[in-house]
Design a protein around this motif. Structure first.
Motif, PDB file in Angstrom:
ATOM      1  N   ILE A  10       0.845  -1.191   0.000  1.00 40.08           N
ATOM      2  CA  ILE A  10       0.000   0.000   0.000  1.00 40.08           C
ATOM      3  C   ILE A  10       0.880   1.241   0.000  1.00 40.08           C
ATOM      4  N   SER A  11       0.544   2.190  -0.865  1.00 39.71           N
ATOM      5  CA  SER A  11       1.218   3.489  -0.885  1.00 39.71           C
ATOM      6  C   SER A  11       0.170   4.570  -0.657  1.00 39.71           C
ATOM      7  N   LEU A  12       0.268   5.265   0.483  1.00 46.77           N
ATOM      8  CA  LEU A  12      -0.697   6.307   0.839  1.00 46.77           C
ATOM      9  C   LEU A  12      -0.139   7.676   0.465  1.00 46.77           C
ATOM     10  N   HIS A  13      -0.936   8.463  -0.254  1.00 47.10           N
ATOM     11  CA  HIS A  13      -0.572   9.830  -0.604  1.00 47.10           C
ATOM     12  C   HIS A  13      -1.628  10.758  -0.002  1.00 47.10           C
ATOM     13  N   GLN A  14      -1.209  11.688   0.848  1.00 45.42           N
ATOM     14  CA  GLN A  14      -2.158  12.575   1.515  1.00 45.42           C
ATOM     15  C   GLN A  14      -2.090  13.985   0.946  1.00 45.42           C
ATOM     16  N   GLY A  15      -3.233  14.643   0.899  1.00 42.11           N
ATOM     17  CA  GLY A  15      -3.294  16.018   0.420  1.00 42.11           C
ATOM     18  C   GLY A  15      -4.687  16.568   0.605  1.00 42.11           C
ATOM     19  N   ASN A  16      -4.906  17.790   0.132  1.00 35.98           N
ATOM     20  CA  ASN A  16      -6.263  18.329   0.174  1.00 35.98           C
ATOM     21  C   ASN A  16      -7.065  17.716  -0.977  1.00 35.98           C
ATOM     22  N   PRO A  17      -8.387  17.896  -0.991  1.00 36.44           N
ATOM     23  CA  PRO A  17      -9.199  17.231  -2.021  1.00 36.44           C
ATOM     24  C   PRO A  17      -8.776  17.538  -3.452  1.00 36.44           C
ATOM     25  N   GLU A  18      -8.369  18.802  -3.719  1.00 36.61           N
ATOM     26  CA  GLU A  18      -7.924  19.130  -5.067  1.00 36.61           C
ATOM     27  C   GLU A  18      -6.644  18.375  -5.414  1.00 36.61           C
ATOM     28  N   GLN A  19      -5.759  18.232  -4.445  1.00 33.63           N
ATOM     29  CA  GLN A  19      -4.524  17.469  -4.683  1.00 33.63           C
ATOM     30  C   GLN A  19      -4.824  15.987  -4.886  1.00 33.63           C
ATOM     31  N   VAL A  20      -5.795  15.473  -4.138  1.00 29.47           N
ATOM     32  CA  VAL A  20      -6.215  14.080  -4.325  1.00 29.47           C
ATOM     33  C   VAL A  20      -6.690  13.875  -5.764  1.00 29.47           C
ATOM     34  N   ALA A  21      -7.526  14.792  -6.242  1.00 28.82           N
ATOM     35  CA  ALA A  21      -8.023  14.691  -7.619  1.00 28.82           C
ATOM     36  C   ALA A  21      -6.881  14.744  -8.625  1.00 28.82           C
ATOM     37  N   GLN A  22      -5.941  15.649  -8.415  1.00 24.95           N
ATOM     38  CA  GLN A  22      -4.833  15.797  -9.362  1.00 24.95           C
ATOM     39  C   GLN A  22      -3.945  14.566  -9.357  1.00 24.95           C
TER      40      GLN A  22
ATOM     41  N   VAL B   2      -0.671   9.233 -10.287  1.00 23.27           N
ATOM     42  CA  VAL B   2       0.158   8.960  -9.116  1.00 23.27           C
ATOM     43  C   VAL B   2      -0.558   7.949  -8.223  1.00 23.27           C
ATOM     44  N   ALA B   3      -1.891   8.010  -8.226  1.00 20.31           N
ATOM     45  CA  ALA B   3      -2.713   7.103  -7.430  1.00 20.31           C
ATOM     46  C   ALA B   3      -3.781   6.477  -8.316  1.00 20.31           C
ATOM     47  N   GLU B   4      -4.255   5.292  -7.905  1.00 20.57           N
ATOM     48  CA  GLU B   4      -5.287   4.582  -8.655  1.00 20.57           C
ATOM     49  C   GLU B   4      -6.675   4.819  -8.085  1.00 20.57           C
ATOM     50  N   ILE B   5      -6.726   5.110  -6.795  1.00 21.09           N
ATOM     51  CA  ILE B   5      -8.009   5.262  -6.130  1.00 21.09           C
ATOM     52  C   ILE B   5      -7.913   6.446  -5.178  1.00 21.09           C
ATOM     53  N   GLY B   6      -8.953   7.252  -5.115  1.00 17.83           N
ATOM     54  CA  GLY B   6      -8.955   8.429  -4.249  1.00 17.83           C
ATOM     55  C   GLY B   6     -10.169   8.439  -3.355  1.00 17.83           C
ATOM     56  N   LEU B   7     -10.031   9.080  -2.188  1.00 24.20           N
ATOM     57  CA  LEU B   7     -11.139   9.184  -1.241  1.00 24.20           C
ATOM     58  C   LEU B   7     -11.101  10.551  -0.591  1.00 24.20           C
ATOM     59  N   ALA B   8     -12.208  11.282  -0.681  1.00 25.36           N
ATOM     60  CA  ALA B   8     -12.311  12.604  -0.063  1.00 25.36           C
ATOM     61  C   ALA B   8     -13.773  13.004  -0.016  1.00 25.36           C
ATOM     62  N   THR B   9     -14.056  14.055   0.762  1.00 23.88           N
ATOM     63  CA  THR B   9     -15.428  14.555   0.860  1.00 23.88           C
ATOM     64  C   THR B   9     -15.664  15.701  -0.104  1.00 23.88           C
ATOM     65  N   GLU B  10     -14.736  16.642  -0.168  1.00 20.46           N
ATOM     66  CA  GLU B  10     -14.922  17.830  -0.993  1.00 20.46           C
ATOM     67  C   GLU B  10     -14.374  17.617  -2.406  1.00 20.46           C
ATOM     68  N   SER B  11     -15.011  18.225  -3.391  1.00 24.99           N
ATOM     69  CA  SER B  11     -14.424  18.547  -4.708  1.00 24.99           C
ATOM     70  C   SER B  11     -14.251  17.410  -5.718  1.00 24.99           C
ATOM     71  N   LEU B  12     -14.181  16.160  -5.316  1.00 27.40           N
ATOM     72  CA  LEU B  12     -13.833  15.119  -6.282  1.00 27.40           C
ATOM     73  C   LEU B  12     -14.812  15.056  -7.452  1.00 27.40           C
ATOM     74  N   SER B  13     -16.096  15.304  -7.176  1.00 26.09           N
ATOM     75  CA  SER B  13     -17.100  15.195  -8.239  1.00 26.09           C
ATOM     76  C   SER B  13     -17.040  16.358  -9.223  1.00 26.09           C
ATOM     77  N   HIS B  14     -16.154  17.336  -8.993  1.00 28.66           N
ATOM     78  CA  HIS B  14     -16.071  18.512  -9.855  1.00 28.66           C
ATOM     79  C   HIS B  14     -15.130  18.317 -11.034  1.00 28.66           C
ATOM     80  N   PHE B  15     -14.465  17.172 -11.110  1.00 28.92           N
ATOM     81  CA  PHE B  15     -13.458  16.946 -12.146  1.00 28.92           C
ATOM     82  C   PHE B  15     -13.993  15.979 -13.196  1.00 28.92           C
ATOM     83  N   GLU B  16     -14.085  16.455 -14.437  1.00 29.35           N
ATOM     84  CA  GLU B  16     -14.616  15.629 -15.522  1.00 29.35           C
ATOM     85  C   GLU B  16     -13.736  14.407 -15.799  1.00 29.35           C
ATOM     86  N   GLU B  17     -12.457  14.504 -15.467  1.00 31.44           N
ATOM     87  CA  GLU B  17     -11.539  13.396 -15.752  1.00 31.44           C
ATOM     88  C   GLU B  17     -11.737  12.218 -14.805  1.00 31.44           C
TER      89      GLU B  17
END
Length: 314
Positions: free
Chosen positions: A124-136, A142-157
């Motif tokens: 397991i490789s954990l990468h931490q950041g704010n929601p926008e960084q998680v999306a990026q 850099v990551a295959e799977i992301g988890l956050a509350t804010e912002s993830l649904s705002h990215f068309e990609e």
């Protein structure tokens, strides 16, 4: 025309057309990158970049079309690598997860432990950041799977799916006058110094919206991204804390802090799980998502990854 040329063009855009930084990122020489890009433009018969002297200034209109095609090609190349990894090394590899501190600290330990038990050869490789960084990090693979509350649904990609609901709680010293109340109001909190999350983290948007809807101005004296930090300053008497309910679930009863539910004040939040659109997901990625939430299944995720129109909600 080759993958090196595509990679150079893609990285040049990521590095804001700075070829020096592009060369550093790819561990190669700047003249080599410039030559490869010029050769690709010569093969295509178009300018991908507009230039001023030797400097890249902007992406041209046909260059935008080329970039979209390169993105698809490079994504499929990465998918081929993952397919090869999956079938040459069954149930082995590395799962890279991008998430916020709260999710990493309070939500992920149990499913990570389950995954390691079921797939002992998966690291397991954990990468931490704010929601926008998680999306990026997902977009940049850099990551295959992301988890956050804010912002993830705002990215068309990204393809995002709701994983679970949660609410905020109000954390108080046991000796605080408000600790005597079972049900708190926004008016009670508006006159207190508040300690809560930074504006881009852990449902802070809902907190601000709740006060604004009642035309109240909260006195936020300290912001943090870490729930444990918030609770520490509450213990020191700096103010009343507002944290995610996950951060108090394991706190022993009768301690120096008490908490009161805040769902009736701030509403419910939805944590979402995300993947890069079009990415190939290995078997243990699906398995981990299922461990994260009983609402998720391999069939549902596969359908979402192949469906551009569907909006998945709780």
């Amino acid at each position: 025309m080759n993958l090196h040329q595509f990679r150079f063009v893609q990285e040049a855009v990521r590095q804001k057309l700075n070829l020096t930084e592009t060369a550093k990122a790819l561990f190669t020489s700047q003249p080599g990158i410039s030559k490869a890009i010029l050769e690709l433009e010569g093969e295509l018969g178009i300018d991908i970049f507009a230039r001023h002297g030797k400097r890249l200034r902007r992406v041209t209109e046909p260059g935008q079309q080329v970039l979209r095609s390169i993105e698809i090609i490079m994504r499929e190349v990465n998918n081929l690598k993952r397919i090869g990894d999956e079938f040459s090394q069954q149930d082995a590899g590395t799962l890279s997860i991008a998430t916020t501190h709260t999710q990493a600290r309070y939500v992920l330990p149990s499913p990570v432990a389950q995954l390691r038990k079921r797939f002992p050869k998966v690291n397991i490789s954990l990468h931490q950041g704010n929601p926008e960084q998680v999306a990026q990090m997902l977009i940049d693979e850099v990551a295959e799977i992301g988890l956050a509350t804010e912002s993830l649904s705002h990215f068309e990609e990204l393809v995002t799916l709701p994983a679970y609901e949660w609410q905020h709680v109000v954390v108080l010293p046991a000796s605080h006058p408000l600790a005597q109340l079972e049900r708190l109001s926004l008016e009670d909190l508006a006159i207190e110094p508040l300690i809560t999350y930074h504006a881009s983290f852990t449902g802070r948007t809902r907190i601000d919206q709740a006060f604004a809807a009642r035309r109240l101005k909260p006195n936020v004296v300290l912001e943090a991204i870490d729930s444990d930090v918030i609770k520490t300053y509450v213990r020191l008497g700096l103010g009343v804390g507002i944290v995610a309910e996950m951060a108090v679930r394991d706190d022993p009863p009768g301690g120096d802090l008490v908490w009161r539910p805040g769902g009736q004040l701030f509403g419910q939040n939805v944590a979402r799980i995300a993947f890069k659109r079009g990415a190939y997901l290995r078997s243990f990625v699906y398995a981990f998502a299922e461990m994260m939430s009983d609402r998720l299944s391999r069939a549902l995720i596969a359908r979402a990854m192949g469906d551009d129109a569907q909006d998945y909600q709780l």
